[in-house]
Design an enzyme around this catalytic site. Sequence first.
Site, PDB file in Angstrom:
ATOM      1  N   ASP A   1       2.056  -2.605   0.709  1.00  0.00           N
ATOM      2  CA  ASP A   1       2.158  -2.512  -0.328  1.00  0.00           C
ATOM      3  C   ASP A   1       3.653  -2.828  -1.400  1.00  0.00           C
ATOM      4  O   ASP A   1       3.966  -3.442  -0.757  1.00  0.00           O
ATOM      5  CB  ASP A   1       2.771  -1.053  -0.493  1.00  0.00           C
TER       6      ASP A   1
ATOM      7  N   CYS B   1      -1.904  -3.682  -0.808  1.00  0.00           N
ATOM      8  CA  CYS B   1      -2.060  -2.728  -2.543  1.00  0.00           C
ATOM      9  C   CYS B   1      -0.826  -3.534  -2.293  1.00  0.00           C
ATOM     10  O   CYS B   1      -0.195  -3.589  -1.884  1.00  0.00           O
ATOM     11  CB  CYS B   1      -1.693  -1.597  -1.010  1.00  0.00           C
TER      12      CYS B   1
ATOM     13  N   ASP C   1      -5.169   3.153  -7.244  1.00  0.00           N
ATOM     14  CA  ASP C   1      -4.959   4.234  -7.089  1.00  0.00           C
ATOM     15  C   ASP C   1      -5.292   5.524  -7.598  1.00  0.00           C
ATOM     16  O   ASP C   1      -4.659   6.692  -7.488  1.00  0.00           O
ATOM     17  CB  ASP C   1      -2.759   5.177  -8.494  1.00  0.00           C
TER      18      ASP C   1
HETATM   19  C1  GLA Z   1       1.935   2.540  -4.263  1.00  0.00           C
HETATM   20  C2  GLA Z   1       0.236   2.736  -3.469  1.00  0.00           C
HETATM   21  C3  GLA Z   1       0.307   4.235  -3.151  1.00  0.00           C
HETATM   22  C4  GLA Z   1       1.291   5.136  -2.391  1.00  0.00           C
HETATM   23  C5  GLA Z   1       2.604   4.396  -3.399  1.00  0.00           C
HETATM   24  C6  GLA Z   1       4.307   5.015  -3.114  1.00  0.00           C
HETATM   25  O1  GLA Z   1       1.508   3.120  -6.259  1.00  0.00           O
HETATM   26  O2  GLA Z   1      -0.821   2.388  -4.430  1.00  0.00           O
HETATM   27  O3  GLA Z   1      -1.285   4.588  -2.819  1.00  0.00           O
HETATM   28  O4  GLA Z   1       1.070   4.557  -1.490  1.00  0.00           O
HETATM   29  O5  GLA Z   1       2.943   2.946  -3.852  1.00  0.00           O
HETATM   30  O6  GLA Z   1       4.937   5.064  -3.302  1.00  0.00           O
END
Ligand code: GLA
Length: 726
Positions: A474, A522, A544
């Site tokens: 991420d 991500c 998300d």
């Molecule tokens: C981001 C990702 C989510 C999740 C959060 C965790 O927003 O897109 O899917 O993993 O971080 O903090």
Amino acid sequence: MISFNEDAKIFTLQSKGFMYQMKVLKEGHLAHLRAGHPVPDPDLSHLLRPNELPDCSETGRDKASFMDNVMLEFPCGGIGDYREPCIEVMDNAGHLACDLRYVSYSISEGKPELKGLPATFAAAEEAQTLSIKLLDNLLGLEVTLFYTVFEDLGAIARSAKATSLKDKLFIKRFLSLCLDLSSSSWDMITLSGAWARERYANRVPLHAGKQRIESSRGESSHQFNPFIALAEKGASEDSGKAFGFSFVYSGNFLAQAEISSMGMPRVVMGINPQNFTWVLEAGESFQSPEAILSYSEEGIGGMSRTLHDLYRKHLIRSPYVSKKRPVLINNWEATYFNFDTDKLLGICREAAKAGIELFVLDDGWFGKRNDDNTSLGDWYANEAKLPGGLSRLANEVNALGMKFGLWFEPEMISPESELYKEHPDWCIHIPGRSRTLARNQLVLDYSRKEVRDHIYSMVKAVLSSANIEYVKWDMNRNLSEVGNAIYAPDRQQEISHRYVLGVYDLMERLVSDFPNLLLENCSGGGARFDPGMLYYSPQIWTSDNVDPIERLKIQSGTSLAYPPSAMGAHVGDVPCHSNGRITPISTRGNVAMFGTFGFELDLTKISKEDLEQVPALIAQYHKCNDLARDGDLYRIGNIFTDNTWDAWMFVSKDKSEALLEYVQVLASSNTPSRRIQLKGLKEGFWYKNDETGMVLSAETLMHDGLDMWIKGDFSSKVIRFEKAKV
Ligand code: GLA
């Protein structure tokens, strides 16, 4: 595929249904001749309009008008072409002009790697690469343009390399692609958005002046994707000419179409020149990232299919690219930070019973992280939450017959962390200036090798400590105060690009050390959904927002450039956490089946009726995924122009199987059901509908269509077709 006509000085690049030609002019400038439908004529120099735009090489008279209007391959700034240039170079005296002239060319089989950068690849028999050397004698600057032609696809890949031959030079702009066209009757398509509504498609006519999209955020961004298309006026989803431009890069970019005073479009694409200067010492080179140009005469749909094939065959390296990905369950929306081993195992037990194959532990497993204020950088398990650590949890998950996966955010540091206490200078910052927080975190300075080495050693230790078969990487904020206390003043403007190179370096180490790891990228949802990332990971978290109705726009927009097999897509809970909408689990499942398929909810808490449907959805995924993953996508509905319904199809390459997916957003009473005309089937074939058992010809299905008899808002259906003998 690539040839050079010595007499006319014309290079011809020919791939499937696409021809691209350029010409070396008398004074050595490299002109663009044409890009489009293949034609047999050996010399099309007249397309440069020599009567209206005489080459002034003999007299030099009004050379500026010539430079400002001729179609060019790699336009330079400061020599009379006032349109957007690809290159701007400042010498030691502070002068900015650059004048590149042709020197030589070479052709090689296949495609050379771009060291340190993601790029398309091809075997010797699949592609040819043309290198054209240009020189500015005064600056002592050599620029090599690379063009790779893929034999079986209407696409070419372009990049450029600058080398300083004698003095220190400052590269202030170095774009990857320019395409000059001769008529302005084009619309421009872009993908724009924000968190939770990424990549909505926009189509507007080109008009005089510059129409640009860009990122200066340090990543490709939620706001704009590094992709544009030009669609001929009147071109539709299924017919007409369309060019796709896609940038294989994950940082600051510029993509722009400009209509000149003569009504001619110039498209450029590359690293955003804003806050960019790269210092070239004598003998040093700078390689640009790669940009892709694709061409289709089958409308926007054809352009998308070409890009999907290109990315699946020639960009995504992962061994998973054409493998069915394990059905996963992710605990983020199920628990957020509030979990312990028992709670997670409770979810996993239900998941295993339903046939889910992989459990992904999301944010909150490390350091002292119980909310988003702390611990990024402290990559060791929080034993208070997970007694026995990750290995115990992974073992227990494995004992249930499931794989185990883990979330990381390796590019970040929380001010409240052990790492920050030890290394407060490791974040990107401008000394003396306050450090702007976003989600209460700072960005690690990946332009520094010692920072990357340290983070990677922690990530590697975690991955080696337990049976971890999947990683979600991420990245949850944009860069600000870009600088550090290490680089010389004249190299500070290199940091944004060096940061991206650093991210690539770490991803390269990760996929080399763990070749069987399934990596999903991500970035706060889908803020780094770009071809650069696809080189390292076969899938990227799309958004998300898991509401299936808003996902129609997000996934449809994303599919303009990216294959559905790359789109992370999950069944979420109801009411949806992003917008509160309540939808049936069947529709949440059908929409998630467009991409990689998974769940993101607490199976111990959902209704009994919904839980009972989960195994059937998984069975349907297993039945349909080969088609969705490897087949050709045909968009039937256009959710951006009619948001009451959507439909799309996947058709196998041999046309023997197809899948129709239909979503009814808004039901209506006392009206005939919607009749959907199928696409992409093969005339002469007959197909059996697995819902009704009816066998119909491809002609009937495509010209008359099928009635979508279905009740209720947000309802949906999936119908599979198989070639039948009659
Ligand atoms: C981001 C990702 C989510 C999740 C959060 C965790 O927003 O897109 O899917 O993993 O971080 O903090």
